[in-house]
Design a protein around this motif. Structure first.
Motif, PDB file in Angstrom:
ATOM      1  N   ALA A 255      39.629  49.518  31.759  1.00  0.00           N
ATOM      2  CA  ALA A 255      40.711  48.916  30.982  1.00  0.00           C
ATOM      3  C   ALA A 255      42.064  49.043  31.671  1.00  0.00           C
ATOM      4  O   ALA A 255      42.882  48.112  31.616  1.00  0.00           O
ATOM      5  CB  ALA A 255      40.770  49.557  29.589  1.00  0.00           C
ATOM      6  N   SER A 256      42.326  50.149  32.328  1.00  0.00           N
ATOM      7  CA  SER A 256      43.635  50.369  32.948  1.00  0.00           C
ATOM      8  C   SER A 256      43.913  49.405  34.089  1.00  0.00           C
ATOM      9  O   SER A 256      45.060  49.267  34.521  1.00  0.00           O
ATOM     10  CB  SER A 256      43.747  51.810  33.457  1.00  0.00           C
ATOM     11  N   ARG A 257      42.879  48.693  34.572  1.00  0.00           N
ATOM     12  CA  ARG A 257      43.075  47.728  35.664  1.00  0.00           C
ATOM     13  C   ARG A 257      42.968  46.281  35.203  1.00  0.00           C
ATOM     14  O   ARG A 257      42.999  45.362  36.016  1.00  0.00           O
ATOM     15  CB  ARG A 257      42.038  47.996  36.763  1.00  0.00           C
ATOM     16  N   TYR A 258      42.872  46.053  33.900  1.00  0.00           N
ATOM     17  CA  TYR A 258      42.717  44.697  33.364  1.00  0.00           C
ATOM     18  C   TYR A 258      43.845  43.772  33.798  1.00  0.00           C
ATOM     19  O   TYR A 258      43.635  42.603  34.120  1.00  0.00           O
ATOM     20  CB  TYR A 258      42.686  44.744  31.830  1.00  0.00           C
ATOM     21  N   ALA A 259      45.062  44.245  33.752  1.00  0.00           N
ATOM     22  CA  ALA A 259      46.226  43.377  33.943  1.00  0.00           C
ATOM     23  C   ALA A 259      46.547  43.105  35.403  1.00  0.00           C
ATOM     24  O   ALA A 259      47.441  42.301  35.691  1.00  0.00           O
ATOM     25  CB  ALA A 259      47.449  44.017  33.277  1.00  0.00           C
ATOM     26  N   GLU A 260      45.845  43.724  36.330  1.00  0.00           N
ATOM     27  CA  GLU A 260      46.232  43.649  37.737  1.00  0.00           C
ATOM     28  C   GLU A 260      46.360  42.226  38.276  1.00  0.00           C
ATOM     29  O   GLU A 260      47.385  41.904  38.915  1.00  0.00           O
ATOM     30  CB  GLU A 260      45.259  44.464  38.595  1.00  0.00           C
TER      31      GLU A 260
ATOM     32  N   LEU B  97      34.306  50.979  40.665  1.00  0.00           N
ATOM     33  CA  LEU B  97      35.391  50.919  41.635  1.00  0.00           C
ATOM     34  C   LEU B  97      35.590  49.538  42.236  1.00  0.00           C
ATOM     35  O   LEU B  97      36.716  49.165  42.570  1.00  0.00           O
ATOM     36  CB  LEU B  97      35.139  51.917  42.777  1.00  0.00           C
ATOM     37  N   ALA B  98      34.539  48.768  42.404  1.00  0.00           N
ATOM     38  CA  ALA B  98      34.617  47.533  43.182  1.00  0.00           C
ATOM     39  C   ALA B  98      34.864  46.290  42.343  1.00  0.00           C
ATOM     40  O   ALA B  98      35.455  45.328  42.827  1.00  0.00           O
ATOM     41  CB  ALA B  98      33.339  47.341  44.008  1.00  0.00           C
ATOM     42  N   HIS B  99      34.410  46.282  41.101  1.00  0.00           N
ATOM     43  CA  HIS B  99      34.549  45.070  40.306  1.00  0.00           C
ATOM     44  C   HIS B  99      36.005  44.837  39.919  1.00  0.00           C
ATOM     45  O   HIS B  99      36.736  45.777  39.631  1.00  0.00           O
ATOM     46  CB  HIS B  99      33.691  45.140  39.044  1.00  0.00           C
ATOM     47  N   GLN B 100      36.417  43.562  39.930  1.00  0.00           N
ATOM     48  CA  GLN B 100      37.786  43.198  39.595  1.00  0.00           C
ATOM     49  C   GLN B 100      37.794  42.138  38.502  1.00  0.00           C
ATOM     50  O   GLN B 100      36.971  41.225  38.502  1.00  0.00           O
ATOM     51  CB  GLN B 100      38.515  42.647  40.836  1.00  0.00           C
ATOM     52  N   THR B 101      38.727  42.276  37.556  1.00  0.00           N
ATOM     53  CA  THR B 101      38.860  41.254  36.526  1.00  0.00           C
ATOM     54  C   THR B 101      39.319  39.931  37.141  1.00  0.00           C
ATOM     55  O   THR B 101      39.818  39.880  38.263  1.00  0.00           O
ATOM     56  CB  THR B 101      39.878  41.677  35.454  1.00  0.00           C
ATOM     57  N   VAL B 102      39.139  38.860  36.399  1.00  0.00           N
ATOM     58  CA  VAL B 102      39.469  37.505  36.852  1.00  0.00           C
ATOM     59  C   VAL B 102      40.591  36.954  35.980  1.00  0.00           C
ATOM     60  O   VAL B 102      40.528  37.047  34.746  1.00  0.00           O
ATOM     61  CB  VAL B 102      38.240  36.572  36.764  1.00  0.00           C
ATOM     62  N   LEU B 103      41.609  36.379  36.606  1.00  0.00           N
ATOM     63  CA  LEU B 103      42.686  35.750  35.867  1.00  0.00           C
ATOM     64  C   LEU B 103      42.312  34.302  35.588  1.00  0.00           C
ATOM     65  O   LEU B 103      42.004  33.541  36.503  1.00  0.00           O
ATOM     66  CB  LEU B 103      43.993  35.802  36.658  1.00  0.00           C
ATOM     67  N   VAL B 104      42.309  33.928  34.312  1.00  0.00           N
ATOM     68  CA  VAL B 104      41.981  32.569  33.911  1.00  0.00           C
ATOM     69  C   VAL B 104      43.187  31.964  33.193  1.00  0.00           C
ATOM     70  O   VAL B 104      44.101  32.679  32.771  1.00  0.00           O
ATOM     71  CB  VAL B 104      40.723  32.518  33.004  1.00  0.00           C
TER      72      VAL B 104
ATOM     73  N   GLN C 216      27.675  48.076  29.776  1.00  0.00           N
ATOM     74  CA  GLN C 216      28.049  46.699  30.062  1.00  0.00           C
ATOM     75  C   GLN C 216      29.029  46.156  29.027  1.00  0.00           C
ATOM     76  O   GLN C 216      29.400  44.988  29.098  1.00  0.00           O
ATOM     77  CB  GLN C 216      26.802  45.810  30.110  1.00  0.00           C
ATOM     78  N   GLY C 217      29.494  46.996  28.097  1.00  0.00           N
ATOM     79  CA  GLY C 217      30.310  46.452  27.027  1.00  0.00           C
ATOM     80  C   GLY C 217      31.504  47.272  26.606  1.00  0.00           C
ATOM     81  O   GLY C 217      32.236  46.866  25.713  1.00  0.00           O
ATOM     82  N   GLY C 218      31.750  48.422  27.242  1.00  0.00           N
ATOM     83  CA  GLY C 218      32.886  49.259  26.863  1.00  0.00           C
ATOM     84  C   GLY C 218      33.731  49.588  28.070  1.00  0.00           C
ATOM     85  O   GLY C 218      33.340  50.426  28.888  1.00  0.00           O
ATOM     86  N   SER C 219      34.898  48.939  28.214  1.00  0.00           N
ATOM     87  CA  SER C 219      35.688  49.100  29.435  1.00  0.00           C
ATOM     88  C   SER C 219      36.733  50.197  29.352  1.00  0.00           C
ATOM     89  O   SER C 219      37.482  50.410  30.303  1.00  0.00           O
ATOM     90  CB  SER C 219      36.379  47.771  29.785  1.00  0.00           C
ATOM     91  N   GLY C 220      36.820  50.901  28.237  1.00  0.00           N
ATOM     92  CA  GLY C 220      37.789  51.986  28.125  1.00  0.00           C
ATOM     93  C   GLY C 220      37.603  53.024  29.219  1.00  0.00           C
ATOM     94  O   GLY C 220      36.480  53.443  29.514  1.00  0.00           O
ATOM     95  N   ASP C 221      38.710  53.460  29.829  1.00  0.00           N
ATOM     96  CA  ASP C 221      38.617  54.445  30.915  1.00  0.00           C
ATOM     97  C   ASP C 221      37.922  55.726  30.466  1.00  0.00           C
ATOM     98  O   ASP C 221      37.168  56.327  31.224  1.00  0.00           O
ATOM     99  CB  ASP C 221      40.023  54.784  31.424  1.00  0.00           C
ATOM    100  N   ASP C 222      38.177  56.145  29.238  1.00  0.00           N
ATOM    101  CA  ASP C 222      37.579  57.380  28.756  1.00  0.00           C
ATOM    102  C   ASP C 222      36.069  57.271  28.624  1.00  0.00           C
ATOM    103  O   ASP C 222      35.349  58.253  28.808  1.00  0.00           O
ATOM    104  CB  ASP C 222      38.187  57.774  27.415  1.00  0.00           C
TER     105      ASP C 222
END
Length: 275
Positions: free
Chosen positions: A74-79, A255-262, A52-58
């Motif tokens: 992490a690779s999808r953070y900026a989407e 796969l399903a969760h998406q970051t939120v732009l604030v 629940q606390g490490g978003s690095g792809d590796d």
């Protein structure tokens, strides 16, 4: 049970095995660096740890069968930010991407650069301490920063003071409320969050968002940032107040969760962009 790893890998390696031996459900630490160590311990001891606390792809892909990640990689953070930028008129847009020295910042920046190319956004890379914007970018340049909190805050503050400030500025660190204490006037700055109130949609299991917010603020005396919600969602294997959930059955990645732009308002409030 809760043990303090003191944000130190050696301390984590000391306390995690004991926690694992006494718990039915094991939730990992906060940070990609610590979660690498937690995944290794889980694999060596035949345990399953919820990340629940490490978003690095590796981290998500290192130990299939031993790590389940609830976080957007992490690779999808900026989407969300890049898709918003690409949809604005006046393209092609120019984007300076600044990444910190660690693997997390590099993975976020690499993912941003790859998607920007697909979306037709022209990019230039820089590191903290480099000239921002780099020479050659037009006056209507944009900025995306992905580093440690202090690095993001310094990059954002410097860019806002620039004689030619960015037209759009997004920083990973701007997704938490502490950002307003580190940057004098964050109004208009975009942030990236794993969760923000009102973004989750339907909740299939666990408390509704309103109940979670009420209970958390009552116990902590403060409004939760997204790390609190991702920890709450880690033990609820479905769509929760944190958002979507679907795990790759082979790699264990989310796969399903998406970051939120604030986005910060001129009044110093952090709000979901478009919300």
């Amino acid at each position: 049970m809760v043990e303090d790893d003191r944000s130190d890998v050696r301390t984590l390696e000391t306390v995690l095995p004991g926690v694992a031996a006494r718990c039915d459900l094991l939730l990992g630490p906060y940070s990609t660096r610590l979660m690498r160590a937690a995944g290794q311990i889980a694999a060596e001891r035949g345990r399953l740890v919820w990340n629940q606390g490490g978003s690095g792809d590796d981290v998500a892909e290192a130990h299939p069968g031993h790590v389940v990640s609830v976080l957007t990689p992490a690779s999808r953070y900026a989407e969300p930010f890049l898709r918003r930028l690409a949809a604005e008129p006046g393209g092609p847009h120019h984007l300076c991407i600044v990444s910190g020295p660690g693997s997390f910042g590099r993975q976020v920046a690499d993912g941003a650069e790859a998607l920007a190319q697909v979306l037709g956004i022209r990019t230039a890379r820089a590191a903290p301490g480099d000239q921002v914007p780099p020479p050659g970018l037009p006056a209507d340049w944009n900025l995306f920063s992905a580093g440690a909190f202090e690095q993001d805050a310094a990059v954002a503050a410097g860019a806002l003071r620039s004689p030619v400030p960015p037209r759009r500025l997004c920083a990973v660190a701007a997704g938490v409320r502490e950002f307003s204490r580190a940057v004098e006037d964050p109004g208009g700055v975009f942030g990236v969050a794993q969760w923000f109130p009102g973004a989750a949609g339907d909740v299939a299991l666990g408390p509704p968002e309103e109940d979670f917010l009420r209970a958390y603020s009552g116990a902590a005396g403060a409004w939760p940032d997204y790390p609190a919600a991702q920890a709450a969602a880690a033990g609820l294997d479905t769509s929760t107040l944190f958002g979507g959930f679907r795990i790759d059955p082979v790699r264990g990645t989310q796969l399903a969760h998406q970051t939120v732009l604030v986005r910060w308002t001129t009044a110093g409030e952090l709000r979901r962009d478009g919300g």
